[in-house]
Design an enzyme around this catalytic site. Structure first.
Site, PDB file in Angstrom:
ATOM      1  N   HIS A 111      -5.591  -3.563   5.466  1.00 53.88           N
ATOM      2  CA  HIS A 111      -5.190  -3.885   4.094  1.00 53.88           C
ATOM      3  C   HIS A 111      -6.362  -4.467   3.303  1.00 53.88           C
ATOM      4  O   HIS A 111      -6.364  -5.630   2.920  1.00 53.88           O
ATOM      5  CB  HIS A 111      -3.993  -4.847   4.086  1.00 53.88           C
ATOM      6  CG  HIS A 111      -3.577  -5.213   2.690  1.00 53.88           C
ATOM      7  ND1 HIS A 111      -3.006  -4.293   1.815  1.00 53.88           N
ATOM      8  CD2 HIS A 111      -3.667  -6.372   1.991  1.00 53.88           C
ATOM      9  CE1 HIS A 111      -2.772  -4.878   0.658  1.00 53.88           C
ATOM     10  NE2 HIS A 111      -3.173  -6.146   0.735  1.00 53.88           N
ATOM     11  N   ASP A 146       0.840  -1.202   0.000  1.00 58.38           N
ATOM     12  CA  ASP A 146       0.000   0.000   0.000  1.00 58.38           C
ATOM     13  C   ASP A 146       0.879   1.258   0.000  1.00 58.38           C
ATOM     14  O   ASP A 146       0.575   2.249  -0.668  1.00 58.38           O
ATOM     15  CB  ASP A 146      -0.925  -0.006   1.223  1.00 58.38           C
ATOM     16  CG  ASP A 146      -1.805  -1.248   1.249  1.00 58.38           C
ATOM     17  OD1 ASP A 146      -2.343  -1.608   0.187  1.00 58.38           O
ATOM     18  OD2 ASP A 146      -1.936  -1.864   2.331  1.00 58.38           O
TER      19      ASP A 146
HETATM   20  N1  LIG Z   1      -0.400  -8.426   1.860  1.00 54.66           N
HETATM   21  C1  LIG Z   1      -0.461  -8.024   0.607  1.00 54.66           C
HETATM   22  O1  LIG Z   1      -0.273  -6.853   0.325  1.00 54.66           O
HETATM   23  C2  LIG Z   1      -0.733  -8.991  -0.485  1.00 54.66           C
HETATM   24  C3  LIG Z   1      -1.163 -10.260  -0.210  1.00 54.66           C
HETATM   25  N2  LIG Z   1      -1.393 -11.161  -1.212  1.00 54.66           N
HETATM   26  C4  LIG Z   1      -1.847 -12.501  -0.837  1.00 54.66           C
HETATM   27  O2  LIG Z   1      -0.751 -13.414  -0.853  1.00 54.66           O
HETATM   28  C5  LIG Z   1      -1.258 -14.750  -1.014  1.00 54.66           C
HETATM   29  C6  LIG Z   1      -0.452 -15.513  -2.041  1.00 54.66           C
HETATM   30  O3  LIG Z   1      -0.632 -14.961  -3.314  1.00 54.66           O
HETATM   31  P1  LIG Z   1       0.081 -15.598  -4.619  1.00 54.66           P
HETATM   32  O4  LIG Z   1       1.503 -15.877  -4.344  1.00 54.66           O
HETATM   33  O5  LIG Z   1      -0.280 -14.745  -5.768  1.00 54.66           O
HETATM   34  O6  LIG Z   1      -0.694 -16.998  -4.717  1.00 54.66           O
HETATM   35  P2  LIG Z   1      -0.221 -18.345  -5.465  1.00 54.66           P
HETATM   36  O7  LIG Z   1      -1.403 -19.226  -5.554  1.00 54.66           O
HETATM   37  O8  LIG Z   1       0.514 -18.012  -6.707  1.00 54.66           O
HETATM   38  O9  LIG Z   1       0.837 -18.952  -4.442  1.00 54.66           O
HETATM   39  C7  LIG Z   1       0.471 -19.397  -3.186  1.00 54.66           C
HETATM   40  C8  LIG Z   1       1.391 -20.536  -2.812  1.00 54.66           C
HETATM   41  O10 LIG Z   1       0.995 -20.972  -1.499  1.00 54.66           O
HETATM   42  C9  LIG Z   1       1.181 -22.359  -1.489  1.00 54.66           C
HETATM   43  N3  LIG Z   1       0.435 -22.982  -0.399  1.00 54.66           N
HETATM   44  C10 LIG Z   1      -0.872 -23.306  -0.311  1.00 54.66           C
HETATM   45  N4  LIG Z   1      -1.124 -23.896   0.874  1.00 54.66           N
HETATM   46  C11 LIG Z   1       0.043 -23.929   1.555  1.00 54.66           C
HETATM   47  C12 LIG Z   1       0.435 -24.429   2.813  1.00 54.66           C
HETATM   48  N5  LIG Z   1      -0.428 -25.012   3.643  1.00 54.66           N
HETATM   49  N6  LIG Z   1       1.725 -24.294   3.173  1.00 54.66           N
HETATM   50  C13 LIG Z   1       2.624 -23.701   2.353  1.00 54.66           C
HETATM   51  N7  LIG Z   1       2.311 -23.219   1.139  1.00 54.66           N
HETATM   52  C14 LIG Z   1       1.043 -23.353   0.749  1.00 54.66           C
HETATM   53  C15 LIG Z   1       0.719 -22.839  -2.862  1.00 54.66           C
HETATM   54  O11 LIG Z   1       1.211 -24.141  -3.157  1.00 54.66           O
HETATM   55  C16 LIG Z   1       1.294 -21.748  -3.738  1.00 54.66           C
HETATM   56  O12 LIG Z   1       2.585 -22.085  -4.210  1.00 54.66           O
HETATM   57  C17 LIG Z   1      -2.739 -14.586  -1.354  1.00 54.66           C
HETATM   58  O13 LIG Z   1      -3.512 -14.815  -0.207  1.00 54.66           O
HETATM   59  C18 LIG Z   1      -2.837 -13.129  -1.765  1.00 54.66           C
HETATM   60  O14 LIG Z   1      -4.127 -12.601  -1.588  1.00 54.66           O
HETATM   61  C19 LIG Z   1      -1.174 -10.831  -2.513  1.00 54.66           C
HETATM   62  C20 LIG Z   1      -0.714  -9.579  -2.849  1.00 54.66           C
HETATM   63  C21 LIG Z   1      -0.508  -8.549  -1.873  1.00 54.66           C
HETATM   64  O1  LIG Z   2      -5.664  -7.370  -4.078  1.00 52.01           O
HETATM   65  C1  LIG Z   2      -5.339  -8.515  -3.735  1.00 52.01           C
HETATM   66  O2  LIG Z   2      -6.114  -9.473  -3.644  1.00 52.01           O
HETATM   67  C2  LIG Z   2      -3.909  -8.737  -3.373  1.00 52.01           C
HETATM   68  C3  LIG Z   2      -3.491  -7.646  -2.469  1.00 52.01           C
HETATM   69  O3  LIG Z   2      -3.699  -7.698  -1.281  1.00 52.01           O
HETATM   70  C4  LIG Z   2      -2.948  -6.431  -3.084  1.00 52.01           C
HETATM   71  O4  LIG Z   2      -2.552  -6.445  -4.253  1.00 52.01           O
HETATM   72  O5  LIG Z   2      -2.926  -5.411  -2.374  1.00 52.01           O
END
Ligand SMILES: NC(=O)C1=CN([C@@H]2O[C@H](COP(=O)(O)OP(=O)(O)OC[C@H]3O[C@@H](n4cnc5c(N)ncnc54)[C@H](O)[C@@H]3O)[C@@H](O)[C@H]2O)C=CC1
Ligand SMILES: O=C([O-])CC(=O)C(=O)O
Length: 349
Positions: free
Chosen positions: A212, A185
């Site tokens: 967030h 953010d």
């Molecule tokens: N805090 C923030 O600003 C943001 C948060 N996110 C969040 O981050 C998370 C991940 O996003 P992506 O990497 O794009 O998803 P993705 O689906 O590409 O990767 C997630 C990974 O987590 C793994 N996974 C699933 N269950 C698991 C477990 N029990 N133990 C270990 N690994 C496990 C999967 O195998 C996969 O490799 C989502 O919840 C997303 O909403 C995404 C962008 C920004």
């Molecule tokens: O928007 C989403 O789902 C992933 C996230 O938290 C971000 O990009 O800020």
């Protein structure tokens, strides 16, 4: 890409103290002057996990990099391990290797879980991600109870309270060591502000407070530096764009997930700040969603000073404009209910 380049990458967005290149070389590549630090990434084979693992491999403050996922980690770890930087890389796959992955960690970064698709809110991820976060935090409390936890998995407004409750149940909760990563953010607010104010983005700072998700993300453009005379309508548009930044990416990716590359960058900035704090670098300040008394809500994102034990000080909000004050009051009910949802889940299941 060695220390000088990493330093320039970090310097572009980070509000933390950035040491000189020669200092980074001394601190980073000499095991005598830079302490051993193990960083674990849980969800390391995912969209965020892979580029985040790469960026952590480039960080000279890391001596051991532990990559864990339920699938795909051997390949990611083998690939990254060939990069000629300080840290030793190890990959772990499946629950029976989770303990090994975590043992001895100073920082655990959690981007494990499902991302959004168009039309979904972050809260729509709760049903799947709450369970994932719960099981990972249960393992953290067993294998590395003193680690700093950087929670990326959404909905952050609920997953951080879930983690806190799980740690409380295990008797390992230390509120100074649990962080919801809201750095993306801040990264977005800086980028959008610099574009509108026509200033060099490298010198921009904008605090972002609240939570967030949607309107709980409250950028404080009245405190942005360098100062610019933007009209009220421009501030409103910048605020809305920052709040909707995640959705902008989700829609552009059209079903192929949410922000991964910018998130990996933001996650690397935040982990680097935590490492610097642990190593005793003074005046390391980043925004994060932490246990807080800044408002009446038990968790709230604001500027946090990082130190040798994690949170050294949760900083106040500073003076708010009327518009920001209204935004603050408007976000509280949603943030409160997301926090309560997380607490309830952790104590029910
Ligand atoms: N805090 C923030 O600003 C943001 C948060 N996110 C969040 O981050 C998370 C991940 O996003 P992506 O990497 O794009 O998803 P993705 O689906 O590409 O990767 C997630 C990974 O987590 C793994 N996974 C699933 N269950 C698991 C477990 N029990 N133990 C270990 N690994 C496990 C999967 O195998 C996969 O490799 C989502 O919840 C997303 O909403 C995404 C962008 C920004
Ligand atoms: O928007 C989403 O789902 C992933 C996230 O938290 C971000 O990009 O800020």
């Amino acid at each position: 890409m060695k220390a000088a380049m990493l330093r320039s990458v970090l310097k572009r967005s980070c509000s933390t103290t950035v040491p000189s290149a020669s200092h980074v070389m001394r601190r980073g590549f000499s095991s005598e002057s830079s302490p051993e630090r193990k960083v674990a990434v849980l969800g390391a084979a995912g969209g965020i996990g892979q580029p985040l693992a790469l960026l952590m491999k480039l960080n000279p403050l890391v001596s051991k990099l532990s990559l864990y996922d339920i699938a795909g980690t051997p390949g990611v770890a083998a690939d990254i391990s060939h990069i000629n930087t300080r840290s030793e890389v190890a990959g772990f796959m499946g629950e029976d290797q989770l303990g090994q992955a975590l043992e001895g960690s100073d920082i655990v970064i959690i981007p494990a879980g499902v991302p959004r698709k168009p039309g979904m809110t972050r809260d729509d991820l709760f049903n799947i991600n709450a369970g994932i976060v719960k099981s990972l935090c249960t393992a953290i409390s067993k294998y590395c109870p003193n680690a700093l936890v950087n929670m990326i998995s959404n909905p952050v407004n609920s997953t951080v309270p879930i983690a806190a409750e799980i740690f409380k149940k295990a008797g390992t909760y230390d509120e100074k060591k649990l962080f919801g990563v809201t750095t993306l953010d801040v990264v977005r607010a800086k980028t959008f502000y610099a574009g509108k104010a026509k200033v060099n983005v490298a010198g921009v700072n904008v605090p972002v407070v609240g939570g967030h998700a949607g309107i709980t993300i409250l950028p404080l453009f009245s405190q942005a530096t360098p100062r610019a005379n933007l009209a009220d309508e421009e501030i409103k548009a910048l605020t809305k764009r920052t709040q909707d930044g995640g959705t902008e990416v989700v829609e552009a990716k059209a079903g192929k997930g949410s922000a991964t590359l910018s998130m990996a960058y933001a996650g690397a900035i935040f982990a680097d700040a935590c490492l610097k704090g642990l190593n005793g670098v003074p005046d390391v300040v980043e925004c994060s969603f932490v246990q807080s008394t800044v408002t009446e809500l038990p968790f709230f994102a604001s500027k946090v000073r990082l130190g040798k034990n994690g949170v050294e000080e949760v900083l106040g909000l500073g003076p708010l404009s009327d518009y920001e004050q209204q935004g603050l009051e408007a976000l509280k009910p949603e943030l409160k209910s997301s926090i309560e949802k997380g607490i309830k889940f952790a104590n029910q299941s």
